[in-house]
Design a protein around this motif. Structure first.
Motif, PDB file in Angstrom:
ATOM      1  N   SER A 127       9.235 -31.873  43.921  1.00  0.00           N
ATOM      2  CA  SER A 127       8.127 -31.059  43.519  1.00  0.00           C
ATOM      3  C   SER A 127       7.092 -31.216  44.545  1.00  0.00           C
ATOM      4  O   SER A 127       5.995 -31.058  44.313  1.00  0.00           O
ATOM      5  CB  SER A 127       7.698 -31.659  42.218  1.00  0.00           C
ATOM      6  OG  SER A 127       7.297 -33.112  42.254  1.00  0.00           O
ATOM      7  N   ASN A 128       7.495 -31.325  45.662  1.00  0.00           N
ATOM      8  CA  ASN A 128       6.390 -31.802  47.027  1.00  0.00           C
ATOM      9  C   ASN A 128       6.244 -30.484  47.398  1.00  0.00           C
ATOM     10  O   ASN A 128       6.668 -30.144  48.856  1.00  0.00           O
ATOM     11  CB  ASN A 128       7.089 -32.781  47.870  1.00  0.00           C
ATOM     12  CG  ASN A 128       5.946 -33.452  48.733  1.00  0.00           C
ATOM     13  OD1 ASN A 128       5.143 -32.684  49.013  1.00  0.00           O
ATOM     14  ND2 ASN A 128       5.999 -34.464  49.146  1.00  0.00           N
ATOM     15  N   ASP A 129       5.555 -29.520  46.878  1.00  0.00           N
ATOM     16  CA  ASP A 129       5.223 -28.258  47.519  1.00  0.00           C
ATOM     17  C   ASP A 129       4.651 -28.225  48.821  1.00  0.00           C
ATOM     18  O   ASP A 129       4.733 -27.507  49.704  1.00  0.00           O
ATOM     19  CB  ASP A 129       4.566 -27.309  46.494  1.00  0.00           C
ATOM     20  CG  ASP A 129       5.426 -27.046  45.335  1.00  0.00           C
ATOM     21  OD1 ASP A 129       7.054 -27.052  45.498  1.00  0.00           O
ATOM     22  OD2 ASP A 129       4.940 -26.856  44.167  1.00  0.00           O
ATOM     23  N   ASN A 130       3.346 -29.129  48.836  1.00  0.00           N
ATOM     24  CA  ASN A 130       2.735 -29.313  49.984  1.00  0.00           C
ATOM     25  C   ASN A 130       3.527 -29.804  51.245  1.00  0.00           C
ATOM     26  O   ASN A 130       3.321 -29.077  52.501  1.00  0.00           O
ATOM     27  CB  ASN A 130       1.625 -30.320  49.941  1.00  0.00           C
ATOM     28  CG  ASN A 130       0.525 -29.738  48.934  1.00  0.00           C
ATOM     29  OD1 ASN A 130       0.287 -28.641  48.662  1.00  0.00           O
ATOM     30  ND2 ASN A 130      -0.067 -30.886  48.575  1.00  0.00           N
ATOM     31  N   SER A 131       4.553 -30.775  51.163  1.00  0.00           N
ATOM     32  CA  SER A 131       5.343 -30.917  52.136  1.00  0.00           C
ATOM     33  C   SER A 131       6.386 -29.751  52.593  1.00  0.00           C
ATOM     34  O   SER A 131       6.701 -29.660  53.650  1.00  0.00           O
ATOM     35  CB  SER A 131       5.838 -32.368  52.081  1.00  0.00           C
ATOM     36  OG  SER A 131       4.879 -33.331  51.946  1.00  0.00           O
ATOM     37  N   LEU A 132       6.783 -29.064  51.670  1.00  0.00           N
ATOM     38  CA  LEU A 132       7.450 -28.062  51.752  1.00  0.00           C
ATOM     39  C   LEU A 132       6.868 -26.947  52.722  1.00  0.00           C
ATOM     40  O   LEU A 132       7.492 -26.479  53.552  1.00  0.00           O
ATOM     41  CB  LEU A 132       8.161 -27.526  50.421  1.00  0.00           C
ATOM     42  CG  LEU A 132       8.867 -26.283  50.434  1.00  0.00           C
ATOM     43  CD1 LEU A 132      10.366 -26.635  51.286  1.00  0.00           C
ATOM     44  CD2 LEU A 132       9.185 -25.655  49.287  1.00  0.00           C
ATOM     45  N   PHE A 133       5.877 -26.604  52.405  1.00  0.00           N
ATOM     46  CA  PHE A 133       5.011 -25.693  53.164  1.00  0.00           C
ATOM     47  C   PHE A 133       4.685 -25.952  54.461  1.00  0.00           C
ATOM     48  O   PHE A 133       4.861 -25.155  55.430  1.00  0.00           O
ATOM     49  CB  PHE A 133       3.681 -25.480  52.428  1.00  0.00           C
ATOM     50  CG  PHE A 133       2.570 -24.658  53.011  1.00  0.00           C
ATOM     51  CD1 PHE A 133       2.673 -23.298  52.952  1.00  0.00           C
ATOM     52  CD2 PHE A 133       1.451 -24.941  53.810  1.00  0.00           C
ATOM     53  CE1 PHE A 133       1.770 -22.323  53.907  1.00  0.00           C
ATOM     54  CE2 PHE A 133       0.588 -24.396  54.307  1.00  0.00           C
ATOM     55  CZ  PHE A 133       0.943 -22.723  54.164  1.00  0.00           C
ATOM     56  N   VAL A 134       4.294 -27.204  54.703  1.00  0.00           N
ATOM     57  CA  VAL A 134       4.145 -27.877  56.112  1.00  0.00           C
ATOM     58  C   VAL A 134       5.577 -27.645  56.946  1.00  0.00           C
ATOM     59  O   VAL A 134       5.234 -27.185  57.940  1.00  0.00           O
ATOM     60  CB  VAL A 134       3.727 -29.324  56.066  1.00  0.00           C
ATOM     61  CG1 VAL A 134       3.941 -30.322  57.214  1.00  0.00           C
ATOM     62  CG2 VAL A 134       2.207 -29.523  55.355  1.00  0.00           C
ATOM     63  N   ASN A 135       6.342 -28.061  56.457  1.00  0.00           N
ATOM     64  CA  ASN A 135       7.886 -27.908  57.129  1.00  0.00           C
ATOM     65  C   ASN A 135       8.103 -26.431  57.509  1.00  0.00           C
ATOM     66  O   ASN A 135       8.797 -26.322  58.426  1.00  0.00           O
ATOM     67  CB  ASN A 135       9.072 -28.743  56.405  1.00  0.00           C
ATOM     68  CG  ASN A 135       8.553 -30.212  56.868  1.00  0.00           C
ATOM     69  OD1 ASN A 135       9.005 -30.795  57.795  1.00  0.00           O
ATOM     70  ND2 ASN A 135       8.026 -30.996  55.519  1.00  0.00           N
ATOM     71  N   LYS A 136       7.676 -25.627  56.722  1.00  0.00           N
ATOM     72  CA  LYS A 136       7.974 -24.172  56.905  1.00  0.00           C
ATOM     73  C   LYS A 136       7.215 -23.818  58.050  1.00  0.00           C
ATOM     74  O   LYS A 136       7.566 -23.210  58.978  1.00  0.00           O
ATOM     75  CB  LYS A 136       7.735 -23.397  55.630  1.00  0.00           C
ATOM     76  CG  LYS A 136       8.890 -23.320  54.548  1.00  0.00           C
ATOM     77  CD  LYS A 136       8.775 -22.549  53.488  1.00  0.00           C
ATOM     78  CE  LYS A 136       9.730 -22.893  52.276  1.00  0.00           C
ATOM     79  NZ  LYS A 136       9.628 -21.925  51.229  1.00  0.00           N
ATOM     80  N   LEU A 137       5.929 -24.263  58.107  1.00  0.00           N
ATOM     81  CA  LEU A 137       5.074 -24.167  59.350  1.00  0.00           C
ATOM     82  C   LEU A 137       5.478 -24.495  60.633  1.00  0.00           C
ATOM     83  O   LEU A 137       5.552 -23.938  61.571  1.00  0.00           O
ATOM     84  CB  LEU A 137       3.459 -24.329  59.014  1.00  0.00           C
ATOM     85  CG  LEU A 137       2.932 -23.701  58.134  1.00  0.00           C
ATOM     86  CD1 LEU A 137       1.734 -24.443  57.782  1.00  0.00           C
ATOM     87  CD2 LEU A 137       2.763 -22.442  58.344  1.00  0.00           C
ATOM     88  N   ARG A 138       6.262 -25.756  60.292  1.00  0.00           N
ATOM     89  CA  ARG A 138       6.604 -26.291  61.601  1.00  0.00           C
ATOM     90  C   ARG A 138       7.873 -25.606  62.078  1.00  0.00           C
ATOM     91  O   ARG A 138       7.974 -25.659  63.507  1.00  0.00           O
ATOM     92  CB  ARG A 138       7.351 -27.982  61.302  1.00  0.00           C
ATOM     93  CG  ARG A 138       6.065 -28.785  60.900  1.00  0.00           C
ATOM     94  CD  ARG A 138       6.403 -29.966  60.444  1.00  0.00           C
ATOM     95  NE  ARG A 138       5.543 -31.240  60.331  1.00  0.00           N
ATOM     96  CZ  ARG A 138       5.677 -32.276  59.865  1.00  0.00           C
ATOM     97  NH1 ARG A 138       6.584 -32.799  59.133  1.00  0.00           N
ATOM     98  NH2 ARG A 138       4.599 -33.201  59.912  1.00  0.00           N
ATOM     99  N   LEU A 139       8.706 -25.036  61.014  1.00  0.00           N
ATOM    100  CA  LEU A 139       9.768 -24.393  61.628  1.00  0.00           C
ATOM    101  C   LEU A 139       9.300 -23.188  62.186  1.00  0.00           C
ATOM    102  O   LEU A 139       9.945 -22.419  63.288  1.00  0.00           O
ATOM    103  CB  LEU A 139      10.714 -23.917  60.335  1.00  0.00           C
ATOM    104  CG  LEU A 139      11.859 -23.355  60.641  1.00  0.00           C
ATOM    105  CD1 LEU A 139      12.937 -24.167  61.756  1.00  0.00           C
ATOM    106  CD2 LEU A 139      12.807 -23.121  59.379  1.00  0.00           C
ATOM    107  N   MET A 176       7.762 -15.787  58.720  1.00  0.00           N
ATOM    108  CA  MET A 176       7.710 -17.139  58.095  1.00  0.00           C
ATOM    109  C   MET A 176       6.387 -17.358  58.106  1.00  0.00           C
ATOM    110  O   MET A 176       5.747 -17.928  56.824  1.00  0.00           O
ATOM    111  CB  MET A 176       8.287 -18.298  58.860  1.00  0.00           C
ATOM    112  CG  MET A 176       9.811 -18.127  58.776  1.00  0.00           C
ATOM    113  SD  MET A 176      10.433 -19.645  59.761  1.00  0.00           S
ATOM    114  CE  MET A 176      10.403 -20.823  58.473  1.00  0.00           C
ATOM    115  N   PHE A 177       5.172 -16.880  58.812  1.00  0.00           N
ATOM    116  CA  PHE A 177       3.835 -17.248  58.647  1.00  0.00           C
ATOM    117  C   PHE A 177       3.228 -16.489  57.545  1.00  0.00           C
ATOM    118  O   PHE A 177       2.333 -16.807  57.086  1.00  0.00           O
ATOM    119  CB  PHE A 177       2.975 -17.167  60.004  1.00  0.00           C
ATOM    120  CG  PHE A 177       3.182 -18.069  60.966  1.00  0.00           C
ATOM    121  CD1 PHE A 177       2.859 -19.427  60.463  1.00  0.00           C
ATOM    122  CD2 PHE A 177       3.592 -17.765  62.137  1.00  0.00           C
ATOM    123  CE1 PHE A 177       2.925 -20.558  61.580  1.00  0.00           C
ATOM    124  CE2 PHE A 177       3.836 -18.856  63.262  1.00  0.00           C
ATOM    125  CZ  PHE A 177       3.441 -20.132  62.729  1.00  0.00           C
TER     126      PHE A 177
END
Length: 171
Positions: A141-153, A169-170
């Motif tokens: 349920s860690n949506d913030n970290s999911l979002f951060v890693n999508k930005l990293r990708l 993706m952005f």
């Protein structure tokens, strides 16, 4: 986007020298150096993180290698020492089994590896580990970290000049 507000409200307009502003911003960003050992607020670290286990956190300061970087003229991260960063990536890889019972910590390690692999220009490996981070965070349920890693990708796709994918993706 460029936002300006005038200090002197009596003047009807502001004279903006975008090239000078761009150069100033570029020099400022290039002057920033990162140690690679900072802790991120809610990602509190435990002193005994290398012992691992549930409820333990990866202690970035325990990584015995220089993960520092700076920004070049294209605002891309450049390692202070590529050899040290590669050793740091290998060190992180060895931490995965230690934290195997904590999906968030494993995903965090995958994400860090993805970032550092991008910085050393191992872009396919970067994408691999960032996708693993995303997959793992999708099961939490860690949506913030999911979002951060999508930005990293998305940033890794930019480095590959795959602007179509990164822009999607952005969005």
């Amino acid at each position: 986007m460029y936002d300006v507000s005038c200090v002197n409200k009596q003047v009807k307009g502001c004279e903006i020298h975008l090239e000078e502003e761009k150069q100033f911003a570029l020099e400022w960003v290039k002057s920033i150096r990162f140690s690679g050992t900072r802790s991120e607020g809610d990602e509190a670290v435990a002193n005994d993180s290398l012992k691992g286990g549930l409820n333990k956190r990866m202690d970035m300061s325990a990584i015995p290698f220089n993960l520092g970087f700076y920004f070049d003229e294209n605002l891309r991260e450049v390692p202070l020492s590529k050899a040290e960063m590669m050793k740091g990536i290998e060190f992180l890889k060895k931490q995965i089994p230690i934290f195997q019972n904590d999906k968030n910590e494993v995903a965090k390690i995958y994400g860090l590896m993805g970032v550092y692999l991008r910085i050393v220009k191992e872009l396919e490996e970067s994408k691999k580990y960032l996708r693993l981070a995303i997959q793992t965070y999708e099961s939490t349920s860690n949506d913030n970290s999911l979002f951060v890693n999508k930005l990293r990708l998305a940033h890794t796709y930019q480095w590959q000049k795959d602007f179509y994918t990164s822009n999607q993706m952005f969005k």
